[in-house]
Design a protein around this motif. Structure first.
Motif, mmCIF file in Angstrom:
data_model
loop_
_atom_site.group_PDB
_atom_site.id
_atom_site.type_symbol
_atom_site.label_atom_id
_atom_site.label_comp_id
_atom_site.label_asym_id
_atom_site.label_seq_id
_atom_site.Cartn_x
_atom_site.Cartn_y
_atom_site.Cartn_z
ATOM 1 N N HIS A 123 0.698 -1.462 0.106
ATOM 2 C CA HIS A 123 0.113 0.032 -0.068
ATOM 3 C C HIS A 123 0.964 1.243 0.099
ATOM 4 O O HIS A 123 2.195 1.037 -0.136
ATOM 5 C CB HIS A 123 -0.994 0.020 1.130
ATOM 6 C CG HIS A 123 0.048 -0.057 2.508
ATOM 7 N ND1 HIS A 123 0.028 -1.079 3.315
ATOM 8 C CD2 HIS A 123 0.596 0.923 2.995
ATOM 9 C CE1 HIS A 123 1.018 -0.888 4.195
ATOM 10 N NE2 HIS A 123 1.248 0.288 4.190
ATOM 11 N N HIS A 131 -5.461 1.600 -3.047
ATOM 12 C CA HIS A 131 -4.197 0.868 -2.722
ATOM 13 C C HIS A 131 -3.663 1.811 -1.549
ATOM 14 O O HIS A 131 -2.551 1.999 -1.277
ATOM 15 C CB HIS A 131 -3.175 0.964 -3.552
ATOM 16 C CG HIS A 131 -3.888 0.109 -4.788
ATOM 17 N ND1 HIS A 131 -4.292 -1.218 -4.432
ATOM 18 C CD2 HIS A 131 -3.974 0.347 -6.473
ATOM 19 C CE1 HIS A 131 -4.835 -1.624 -5.707
ATOM 20 N NE2 HIS A 131 -4.580 -0.859 -6.854
ATOM 21 N N ARG A 140 -6.031 -0.682 3.438
ATOM 22 C CA ARG A 140 -5.512 -1.841 3.971
ATOM 23 C C ARG A 140 -5.654 -2.362 5.408
ATOM 24 O O ARG A 140 -5.963 -3.267 5.655
ATOM 25 C CB ARG A 140 -4.014 -2.216 3.663
ATOM 26 C CG ARG A 140 -3.341 -2.129 2.229
ATOM 27 C CD ARG A 140 -3.894 -3.357 1.457
ATOM 28 N NE ARG A 140 -3.270 -3.055 0.104
ATOM 29 C CZ ARG A 140 -3.928 -2.779 -1.101
ATOM 30 N NH1 ARG A 140 -5.151 -2.474 -0.874
ATOM 31 N NH2 ARG A 140 -3.411 -2.827 -2.236
#
Length: 365
Positions: A168, A337, A342
């Motif tokens: 990420h 991303h 995440r």
């Protein structure tokens, strides 16, 4: 929530990809009010290149000997919700025993190097961070690599529950910056030297540099050998701290992503460099591997090269075309991303530990 992590490093970005990833996760967790205690063995090569000493809303514990820190680790686990051990943790087996014997709600193993782990197993080599019982005692096994890797973690190491936790970027850190002349490049590359990346690096950067002497190429990284095939138009930056990455990328007309051989062979292995560069608004030229199109659309958001000719063709694109690719990739990165995204994936996976009947369906499973 409190997470206690036993990992390779968060304090030094030198020669590894773990530190930058953990820094992004920790900042994203802190923004949500969660706390992380990170245990890291204080080794000389990271101590000499340390570029972080504190973590937000958490604690970094540097230790020289496991026996000396064991009691402190037990105390940290006593009030933690999550206990986690990562790949390449120098005391991974001992830390796993401690986590598995604790009363934390979720006992987690995070393999940031799954293809390397599986390749070692395939060659019959010992995996120093995994004990003889494999991973079957953990409530959750996270993998930096998706696709077939998840099934192999289950079949070969006994993992009962698996999910992906991909790389990420933290857009507060990686964003467009003012170009710097000493980083200026037609094609750049950031990466620690690795023998199993060398063939691809030579095909996609070194050979184009030989064929295009009027172009400027820049490589940044650690551990490059004296016999590396430098050319007069390839410039070298020995170590590039994370705070310099945005300026480095922003000074590049195009930047290269090269995947380690074991990871490329398995696929579903996006390097954090892909997300960092695109967040900085720099177009990326990547080697090819299965699953890349799940993260970026080839031709529209990322350029893909399988040989020198395709790398040269990418370098020959107009500034306008490269700008369109960079803009599309940055939009995709900021939407899908980031470290915040995440952390959402992490807690979706952890929810299955707290609710045993939950069914995890990870991307690429």
């Amino acid at each position: 929530m409190k997470l206690t992590v036993f990992g390779l490093t968060i304090s030094s970005s030198w020669g590894n990809g773990h530190a930058t990833l953990w820094r992004g996760l920790v900042r994203a967790l802190a923004r949500r009010g969660h706390r992380v205690t990170f245990f890291e063995r204080d080794v000389p090569y990271y101590a000499g290149t340390r570029d972080l000493s504190e973590i937000p809303n958490g604690r970094l514990v540097l230790y020289s000997d496991w026996d000396e820190v064991r009691a402190q680790a037990e105390r940290e686990l006593a009030d933690a919700d999550v206990g986690m051990v990562t790949s390449y943790c120098p005391d991974g087996v001992a830390a796993a025993d401690l986590v598995l014997g604790s009363r934390v709600a979720a006992r987690v193993f995070y393999d940031l190097d799954t293809p390397v782990t599986l390749a070692k197993l395939g060659r019959g080599e010992p995996v120093g961070y995994i004990g003889p019982r494999g991973l079957g005692d953990f409530d959750l096994v996270l993998s930096y690599t998706g696709g077939a890797a998840l099934a192999e973690l289950r079949s070969r190491l006994g993992a009962r529950r698996t999910a992906t936790l991909y790389g990420h970027v933290d857009p507060e850190i990686h964003r467009p910056a003012a170009p710097q002349d000493h980083y200026r490049a037609d094609l750049s590359y950031i990466g620690t030297y690795a023998e199993d990346r060398q063939r691809a690096l030579e095909a996609l950067l070194v050979e184009p540099a030989r064929r295009m002497p009027e172009r400027r190429f820049v490589i940044a990284g650690a551990q490059y050998p004296q016999d590396f095939p430098w050319t007069p138009n390839i410039h070298f930056v020995r170590h590039l701290g994370p705070d310099e990455h945005p300026a480095f990328y922003s000074s590049s007309r195009l930047t290269l992503n090269v995947t380690r051989a074991a990871m490329a062979a398995m696929g579903w292995c996006p390097s954090g460099r892909l997300f960092e560069a695109t967040a900085c608004g720099t177009p990326v030229l990547s080697d090819a591997w299965d699953g890349l199109d799940a993260f970026f659309e080839p031709g529209r958001e990322v350029l893909v090269a399988r040989d020198t000719a395709e790398a040269e063709a990418a370098l020959g694109l107009s500034d306008a075309e490269l700008g369109r690719i960079a803009a599309a990739a940055r939009e995709r990165t900021l939407a899908e991303h980031t470290a915040d995204r995440r952390v959402g994936d992490l807690f979706a996976a952890l929810d299955g530990c707290f609710t045993p009947t939950a069914d995890i369906q990870p991307l690429g499973a």
